[in-house]
Enzyme design. Structure first.
Site, PDB file in Angstrom:
ATOM      1  N   SER A 142      56.605  31.185  73.454  1.00 30.05           N
ATOM      2  CA  SER A 142      57.990  31.621  73.258  1.00 30.05           C
ATOM      3  C   SER A 142      58.702  30.591  72.397  1.00 30.05           C
ATOM      4  O   SER A 142      58.435  29.386  72.518  1.00 30.05           O
ATOM      5  CB  SER A 142      58.700  31.738  74.603  1.00 30.05           C
ATOM      6  OG  SER A 142      60.074  31.994  74.392  1.00 30.05           O
ATOM      7  N   TYR A 164      60.608  28.556  83.781  1.00 30.17           N
ATOM      8  CA  TYR A 164      59.925  29.388  82.794  1.00 30.17           C
ATOM      9  C   TYR A 164      59.684  28.639  81.478  1.00 30.17           C
ATOM     10  O   TYR A 164      58.544  28.579  80.986  1.00 30.17           O
ATOM     11  CB  TYR A 164      60.745  30.659  82.528  1.00 30.17           C
ATOM     12  CG  TYR A 164      60.197  31.504  81.399  1.00 30.17           C
ATOM     13  CD1 TYR A 164      59.042  32.258  81.583  1.00 30.17           C
ATOM     14  CD2 TYR A 164      60.817  31.539  80.153  1.00 30.17           C
ATOM     15  CE1 TYR A 164      58.528  33.033  80.552  1.00 30.17           C
ATOM     16  CE2 TYR A 164      60.308  32.312  79.112  1.00 30.17           C
ATOM     17  CZ  TYR A 164      59.167  33.051  79.318  1.00 30.17           C
ATOM     18  OH  TYR A 164      58.648  33.803  78.298  1.00 30.17           O
TER      19      TYR A 164
HETATM   20  P1  NAP Z   1      56.797  42.380  80.796  1.00 29.89           P
HETATM   21  O1  NAP Z   1      57.192  43.683  80.190  1.00 29.89           O
HETATM   22  O2  NAP Z   1      57.387  41.970  82.097  1.00 29.89           O
HETATM   23  O3  NAP Z   1      55.195  42.373  80.882  1.00 29.89           O
HETATM   24  C1  NAP Z   1      54.523  41.326  81.537  1.00 29.89           C
HETATM   25  C2  NAP Z   1      53.117  41.779  81.793  1.00 29.89           C
HETATM   26  O4  NAP Z   1      52.422  40.708  82.450  1.00 29.89           O
HETATM   27  C3  NAP Z   1      53.041  42.990  82.733  1.00 29.89           C
HETATM   28  O5  NAP Z   1      51.976  43.819  82.337  1.00 29.89           O
HETATM   29  C4  NAP Z   1      52.754  42.339  84.072  1.00 29.89           C
HETATM   30  O6  NAP Z   1      52.116  43.214  84.988  1.00 29.89           O
HETATM   31  C5  NAP Z   1      51.799  41.256  83.608  1.00 29.89           C
HETATM   32  N1  NAP Z   1      51.561  40.246  84.627  1.00 29.89           N
HETATM   33  C6  NAP Z   1      52.425  39.438  85.272  1.00 29.89           C
HETATM   34  N2  NAP Z   1      51.770  38.675  86.153  1.00 29.89           N
HETATM   35  C7  NAP Z   1      50.463  39.005  86.084  1.00 29.89           C
HETATM   36  C8  NAP Z   1      49.297  38.584  86.748  1.00 29.89           C
HETATM   37  N3  NAP Z   1      49.337  37.653  87.723  1.00 29.89           N
HETATM   38  N4  NAP Z   1      48.114  39.120  86.395  1.00 29.89           N
HETATM   39  C9  NAP Z   1      48.048  40.060  85.429  1.00 29.89           C
HETATM   40  N5  NAP Z   1      49.126  40.542  84.783  1.00 29.89           N
HETATM   41  C10 NAP Z   1      50.324  40.005  85.114  1.00 29.89           C
HETATM   42  O7  NAP Z   1      57.103  41.163  79.835  1.00 29.89           O
HETATM   43  P2  NAP Z   1      56.941  40.946  78.249  1.00 29.89           P
HETATM   44  O8  NAP Z   1      58.264  40.596  77.721  1.00 29.89           O
HETATM   45  O9  NAP Z   1      56.154  42.040  77.619  1.00 29.89           O
HETATM   46  O10 NAP Z   1      56.095  39.586  78.281  1.00 29.89           O
HETATM   47  C11 NAP Z   1      54.794  39.463  77.769  1.00 29.89           C
HETATM   48  C12 NAP Z   1      54.592  37.997  77.395  1.00 29.89           C
HETATM   49  O11 NAP Z   1      55.497  37.641  76.345  1.00 29.89           O
HETATM   50  C13 NAP Z   1      54.865  37.007  78.534  1.00 29.89           C
HETATM   51  O12 NAP Z   1      53.911  35.978  78.503  1.00 29.89           O
HETATM   52  C14 NAP Z   1      56.231  36.471  78.200  1.00 29.89           C
HETATM   53  O13 NAP Z   1      56.463  35.191  78.735  1.00 29.89           O
HETATM   54  C15 NAP Z   1      56.174  36.454  76.683  1.00 29.89           C
HETATM   55  N6  NAP Z   1      57.486  36.435  76.017  1.00 29.89           N
HETATM   56  C16 NAP Z   1      58.357  37.446  76.158  1.00 29.89           C
HETATM   57  C17 NAP Z   1      59.587  37.373  75.500  1.00 29.89           C
HETATM   58  C18 NAP Z   1      60.608  38.476  75.604  1.00 29.89           C
HETATM   59  O14 NAP Z   1      61.702  38.315  75.035  1.00 29.89           O
HETATM   60  N7  NAP Z   1      60.342  39.575  76.284  1.00 29.89           N
HETATM   61  C19 NAP Z   1      59.891  36.268  74.699  1.00 29.89           C
HETATM   62  C20 NAP Z   1      58.962  35.260  74.592  1.00 29.89           C
HETATM   63  C21 NAP Z   1      57.753  35.348  75.231  1.00 29.89           C
HETATM   64  P3  NAP Z   1      52.959  44.113  86.039  1.00 29.89           P
HETATM   65  O15 NAP Z   1      53.428  45.328  85.300  1.00 29.89           O
HETATM   66  O16 NAP Z   1      51.948  44.414  87.091  1.00 29.89           O
HETATM   67  O17 NAP Z   1      54.107  43.259  86.530  1.00 29.89           O
END
Ligand code: NAP
Length: 241
Positions: A142, A164
């Site tokens: 991130s 985080y």
């Molecule tokens: P999201 O929609 O909440 O998706 C997160 C995914 O991770 C979901 O499929 C969730 O599964 C899965 N997950 C969480 N814990 C897990 C575990 N123990 N084992 C396997 N799967 C697990 O979030 P997102 O925004 O797409 O995030 C994806 C990545 O991008 C993350 O690493 C996040 O930190 C990073 N990121 C996001 C942003 C942003 O603005 N959104 C910015 C920077 C970085 P469930 O559906 O079962 O919960």
């Protein structure tokens, strides 16, 4: 055995991970949809297949050794190797999380998923990655994790965070170490910063779509052999450490 390029994306049942799977699927990759919940994972696989992707379910909780070992066996039996691993699964529990008041059990869960989960899955999948041509690993970081952004007035992103944000800074640091250890093996490992993306993670407050957030990870997953390793990237280029 499947002759296609095989990719595994953790946490691919929704959000950015789903769009990484869709993007690699559109490029003709066979995409393993990592999901800790089988129903959510199966629904995602169905949607990806409806869109024409060669998608298959990989039940995978990145915090669980047995689940990770089972995922290795599943991919081994299906393809005998893994070409691309995208460590996308992550949580932002408790965010925004001032360090002085944050629940330390939340910190443990954040580290367990965002750091140790990535290392667990990477180390378990490495033998399969080593068997493939042009192996690539992408770790989902991130922009908020950049120490330069955090310490340069006017460049801060995302506010104060004791949980985080530091987990992603740790991920950056450990990815550099992986890149050093894996130098010369043909495995390229890099960090992707998706931007502020509207997903469950932030209550859909982000300004980018999940498909826009997936662009950098897809680029790093498809790097040529002379591509970088150990770098921190966003859509516009390099992010300062
Ligand atoms: P999201 O929609 O909440 O998706 C997160 C995914 O991770 C979901 O499929 C969730 O599964 C899965 N997950 C969480 N814990 C897990 C575990 N123990 N084992 C396997 N799967 C697990 O979030 P997102 O925004 O797409 O995030 C994806 C990545 O991008 C993350 O690493 C996040 O930190 C990073 N990121 C996001 C942003 C942003 O603005 N959104 C910015 C920077 C970085 P469930 O559906 O079962 O919960």
């Amino acid at each position: 055995m499947n002759e296609k390029t095989i990719a595994l994306i953790t946490g691919a049942n929704k959000g950015i991970g789903y769009e990484i799977a869709a993007g690699l699927g559109a490029l003709g990759y066979s995409v393993g949809v990592g999901a800790r919940d089988e129903k959510r994972g199966t629904d995602a696989v169905d949607r990806l297949r409806s869109a024409g992707a060669d998608a298959f379910l990989v039940p995978l909780n990145v915090t669980d050794d047995a689940s990770t070992a089972a995922a290795v066996r599943l991919i081994e039996e299906r393809a005998g190797r893994l070409n691309v691993l995208v460590n996308n699964a992550g949580i932002a529990e408790g965010w925004p999380d001032n360090p002085t008041s944050l629940d330390l059990d939340v910190v443990r869960r954040l580290v367990e998923t965002n750091v140790i989960g990535v290392m667990r899955v990477t180390n378990a999948m490495l033998p399969l990655l080593r068997r493939s041509a042009h192996p690539r690993i992408v770790n989902q970081s991130s922009q908020v994790a950049s120490l330069t952004f955090q310490t340069t007035p006017g460049m801060e992103r995302g506010g104060i965070s004791g949980g985080y944000t530091p987990t992603k800074t740790y991920l950056n640091a450990v990815t550099i170490q992986y890149a050093k250890e894996l130098q010369g093996t043909g495995i390229l490992i890099n960090l992707s910063c998706p931007g502020y993306v509207a997903t469950d993670l932030n209550g859909f407050q982000g300004t980018l779509t999940p498909a826009q957030g997936a662009v950098t990870a897809i680029r790093l997953a498809t790097l040529p052999d002379d591509g970088p390793s150990g770098g921190l990237f966003e859509a516009d280029g390099v992010v300062p450490w």
